[in-house]
Design a protein around this motif. Sequence first.
Motif, PDB file in Angstrom:
ATOM      1  N   ARG A   1     -42.858 -20.438  71.583  1.00 53.60           N
ATOM      2  CA  ARG A   1     -42.126 -19.784  72.684  1.00 53.60           C
ATOM      3  C   ARG A   1     -41.358 -18.565  72.185  1.00 53.60           C
ATOM      4  NH1 ARG A   1     -39.923 -24.496  76.683  1.00 53.60           N
ATOM      5  NH2 ARG A   1     -38.198 -24.664  75.288  1.00 53.60           N
TER       6      ARG A   1
ATOM      7  N   ASN B   1     -36.630 -33.984  84.057  1.00 49.53           N
ATOM      8  CA  ASN B   1     -37.297 -32.672  84.050  1.00 49.53           C
ATOM      9  C   ASN B   1     -37.447 -32.189  82.613  1.00 49.53           C
ATOM     10  OD1 ASN B   1     -35.486 -31.950  86.951  1.00 49.53           O
ATOM     11  ND2 ASN B   1     -37.681 -32.043  86.868  1.00 49.53           N
ATOM     12  N   GLY B   2     -38.636 -31.691  82.311  1.00 54.25           N
ATOM     13  CA  GLY B   2     -38.863 -31.113  80.986  1.00 54.25           C
ATOM     14  C   GLY B   2     -39.085 -32.134  79.884  1.00 54.25           C
ATOM     15  N   ALA B   3     -39.217 -33.429  80.243  1.00 57.53           N
ATOM     16  CA  ALA B   3     -39.370 -34.472  79.223  1.00 57.53           C
ATOM     17  C   ALA B   3     -40.720 -34.411  78.523  1.00 57.53           C
ATOM     18  CB  ALA B   3     -39.186 -35.845  79.852  1.00 57.53           C
ATOM     19  N   GLY B   4     -41.702 -33.805  79.180  1.00 56.39           N
ATOM     20  CA  GLY B   4     -43.034 -33.701  78.567  1.00 56.39           C
ATOM     21  C   GLY B   4     -44.119 -34.470  79.314  1.00 56.39           C
ATOM     22  N   LYS B   5     -43.845 -34.830  80.566  1.00 59.06           N
ATOM     23  CA  LYS B   5     -44.813 -35.646  81.335  1.00 59.06           C
ATOM     24  C   LYS B   5     -46.098 -34.868  81.629  1.00 59.06           C
ATOM     25  CE  LYS B   5     -41.832 -36.186  84.646  1.00 59.06           C
ATOM     26  NZ  LYS B   5     -40.660 -35.462  84.086  1.00 59.06           N
ATOM     27  N   SER B   6     -45.943 -33.687  82.240  1.00 59.66           N
ATOM     28  CA  SER B   6     -47.144 -32.919  82.605  1.00 59.66           C
ATOM     29  C   SER B   6     -47.922 -32.522  81.364  1.00 59.66           C
ATOM     30  CB  SER B   6     -46.765 -31.659  83.387  1.00 59.66           C
ATOM     31  OG  SER B   6     -46.150 -32.035  84.580  1.00 59.66           O
ATOM     32  N   THR B   7     -47.207 -32.181  80.295  1.00 58.81           N
ATOM     33  CA  THR B   7     -47.901 -31.815  79.052  1.00 58.81           C
ATOM     34  C   THR B   7     -48.719 -33.010  78.556  1.00 58.81           C
ATOM     35  OG1 THR B   7     -46.086 -30.314  78.545  1.00 58.81           O
ATOM     36  CG2 THR B   7     -47.556 -30.849  76.735  1.00 58.81           C
TER      37      THR B   7
ATOM     38  N   HIS C   1     -41.153 -38.437  90.304  1.00 61.76           N
ATOM     39  CA  HIS C   1     -39.694 -38.549  90.268  1.00 61.76           C
ATOM     40  C   HIS C   1     -39.229 -39.501  91.359  1.00 61.76           C
ATOM     41  CE1 HIS C   1     -38.698 -35.648  87.204  1.00 61.76           C
ATOM     42  NE2 HIS C   1     -39.631 -34.843  87.694  1.00 61.76           N
TER      43      HIS C   1
HETATM   44  N1  LIG Z   1     -47.478 -23.533  78.098  1.00 63.26           N
HETATM   45  C1  LIG Z   1     -46.238 -23.743  77.702  1.00 63.26           C
HETATM   46  N2  LIG Z   1     -45.632 -22.876  76.837  1.00 63.26           N
HETATM   47  C2  LIG Z   1     -44.370 -23.085  76.403  1.00 63.26           C
HETATM   48  N3  LIG Z   1     -43.611 -24.155  76.768  1.00 63.26           N
HETATM   49  C3  LIG Z   1     -44.156 -25.038  77.624  1.00 63.26           C
HETATM   50  C4  LIG Z   1     -45.487 -24.887  78.144  1.00 63.26           C
HETATM   51  N4  LIG Z   1     -45.746 -25.942  78.981  1.00 63.26           N
HETATM   52  C5  LIG Z   1     -44.631 -26.712  78.977  1.00 63.26           C
HETATM   53  N5  LIG Z   1     -43.692 -26.178  78.169  1.00 63.26           N
HETATM   54  C6  LIG Z   1     -42.344 -26.729  77.931  1.00 63.26           C
HETATM   55  O1  LIG Z   1     -42.490 -28.072  77.487  1.00 63.26           O
HETATM   56  C7  LIG Z   1     -41.455 -28.897  78.024  1.00 63.26           C
HETATM   57  C8  LIG Z   1     -42.086 -30.058  78.757  1.00 63.26           C
HETATM   58  O2  LIG Z   1     -42.696 -29.554  79.952  1.00 63.26           O
HETATM   59  P1  LIG Z   1     -43.457 -30.514  80.968  1.00 63.26           P
HETATM   60  O3  LIG Z   1     -43.977 -29.648  82.065  1.00 63.26           O
HETATM   61  O4  LIG Z   1     -44.427 -31.350  80.234  1.00 63.26           O
HETATM   62  O5  LIG Z   1     -42.259 -31.424  81.487  1.00 63.26           O
HETATM   63  P2  LIG Z   1     -42.208 -32.489  82.676  1.00 63.26           P
HETATM   64  O6  LIG Z   1     -41.668 -33.754  82.069  1.00 63.26           O
HETATM   65  O7  LIG Z   1     -43.530 -32.579  83.343  1.00 63.26           O
HETATM   66  O8  LIG Z   1     -41.114 -31.836  83.607  1.00 63.26           O
HETATM   67  P3  LIG Z   1     -40.934 -31.812  85.210  1.00 63.26           P
HETATM   68  O9  LIG Z   1     -40.475 -33.191  85.606  1.00 63.26           O
HETATM   69  O10 LIG Z   1     -39.856 -30.801  85.397  1.00 63.26           O
HETATM   70  O11 LIG Z   1     -42.256 -31.423  85.803  1.00 63.26           O
HETATM   71  C9  LIG Z   1     -40.608 -27.988  78.917  1.00 63.26           C
HETATM   72  O12 LIG Z   1     -39.479 -27.577  78.175  1.00 63.26           O
HETATM   73  C10 LIG Z   1     -41.522 -26.798  79.198  1.00 63.26           C
HETATM   74  O13 LIG Z   1     -40.786 -25.605  79.386  1.00 63.26           O
END
Ligand SMILES: Nc1ncnc2c1ncn2[C@@H]1O[C@H](COP(=O)(O)OP(=O)(O)OP(=O)(O)O)[C@@H](O)[C@H]1O
Length: 332
Positions: A15, A59-65, A214
Motif C-alpha cells: 500500500r 470492518n477491515g478484518a480480512g473477510k472479503s480478502t 454483518h
Molecule cells: N487490493 C487491496 N490493496 C490494498 N489493501 C487492500 C486491498 N484489499 C483489501 N485491502 C485491505 O485489507 C484489509 C482487509 O480488507 P477486507 O475487504 O478483506 O475486509 P473485510 O473484513 O471484508 O471488511 P468489511 O467488513 O468492511 O467488508 C483492509 O484494511 C483493506 O483496506
Amino acid sequence: MPILEARSLTKTFRRPDKASGFKGALKHLAQRKYKNYTAVDGIDLTVEAGESVAYVGPNGAGKSTTVKLLTGILKPTEGTVRVMGRDPHTERIANAHDIGVLFGQRTQLWWDLPVEESLKLLKHMYGVSDADYKARIAKFDELLDLGEFMPALARTLSLGQRMRADLACALIHDPKMVYLDEPTIGLDISVKDRLRAFLRELVDDGTTLLLTSHDLADIEEVCERIVVIDKGKVAYDGPIAQLKAHYITTKAVNLHLEGPADVPALTEKFPDFAWAAGASPSEVTVTYESARFSTAEVLGSLTARLSPRDLSLSEPSIEDVIRRLYAGELTQ
Ligand SMILES: Nc1ncnc2c1ncn2[C@@H]1O[C@H](COP(=O)(O)OP(=O)(O)OP(=O)(O)O)[C@@H](O)[C@H]1O
C-alpha cells in the motif's frame, strides 16, 4: 477429505505509504514509498462437506480478502488453499464448476441484458443441460419469485430483485461449495427473511456454505458454525450454540408490573438478581446467572412475590458476545 482446507493462509498487500491531506499526496508523487499490509495473517480453516459456516469480523478484518483467496480470485502470499483437492487459483476453470460465489456489493448480471439472458449465458458457460436448467429455474422461481423480473434489464432491478437474480446466477450450475459475501446487505426485512429461508433450504439439501455477514440474524438462521476473525487472524472457531453457551452466562426476564417499578426496592428484595429499569415506568428487567438459578425457579419466585401483569423471557443475544469478541475482551 474436507471440501475446503486452508493452511497458514496469508495475504499481504503493498500500500502507498503517504501522509494524509494534499501535502502528503504531493510528497508521495515526488517520492513514492510503499509499505506492506497483512490483511489475512496465517489463517487455518477446514470445512467439511455439508457444513454451513459463518465468517464474521469487524470492518477491515480480512473477510472479503479471505473469500477472494478461497475462491481463487487472489493468490495467497503464503500458505495453501485446497477446494475439493484443487488449488482454486491455478485451477480456476475446473474450480469454477464446483463453486458458487456472490459478492453482495457487486453483480455478475450483464447490466444491459434481461436477467433471463444472463442466466442463459451462464447455463452455456457451465454446460448445464436443458432439463437441469428448467428444473433449477422453476425452483428458484418458487423460492425467490424470479418470474416477475426475468424479462427486465438488470440495470432496472431494485436491490432486492438484483440480489435474488444474483443468487440464481451463483447457483445455476448446482455448485457443491457456495461463498456468499454479504448477501443481505441493504435489503429490507421481508427480502432478508426470504433469502435466509432460501439459504437454510440450500444447506438442508447438502450444499456447503461459507457466509460472511454483518447481520447476525443471517448467521443464526443459516449457519451452525461461526469463525470470527480479527486483524486477519482467527479469534474463534466453533459451533454457534457452544459460543453462546460458553459466553452467555446470564439470562433475563422482562416484567410488566401493575404500578411503577422501584428498582432500588426490588434490588433489596431480590439481592441475587440484577435489576434495571425497562422501556416504561412499570417495566423492569431482571438478570440472573443461569448456572445458579433455573428459569422455572426465577419465574416462580417473581410471580409469587410481585404478581406482574405480564412477563417475557429475553433471548440471549449473540450480538453481545460478538461485540465483546471484536473488542478483544474474550479469548477462545
Ligand atoms: N487490493 C487491496 N490493496 C490494498 N489493501 C487492500 C486491498 N484489499 C483489501 N485491502 C485491505 O485489507 C484489509 C482487509 O480488507 P477486507 O475487504 O478483506 O475486509 P473485510 O473484513 O471484508 O471488511 P468489511 O467488513 O468492511 O467488508 C483492509 O484494511 C483493506 O483496506
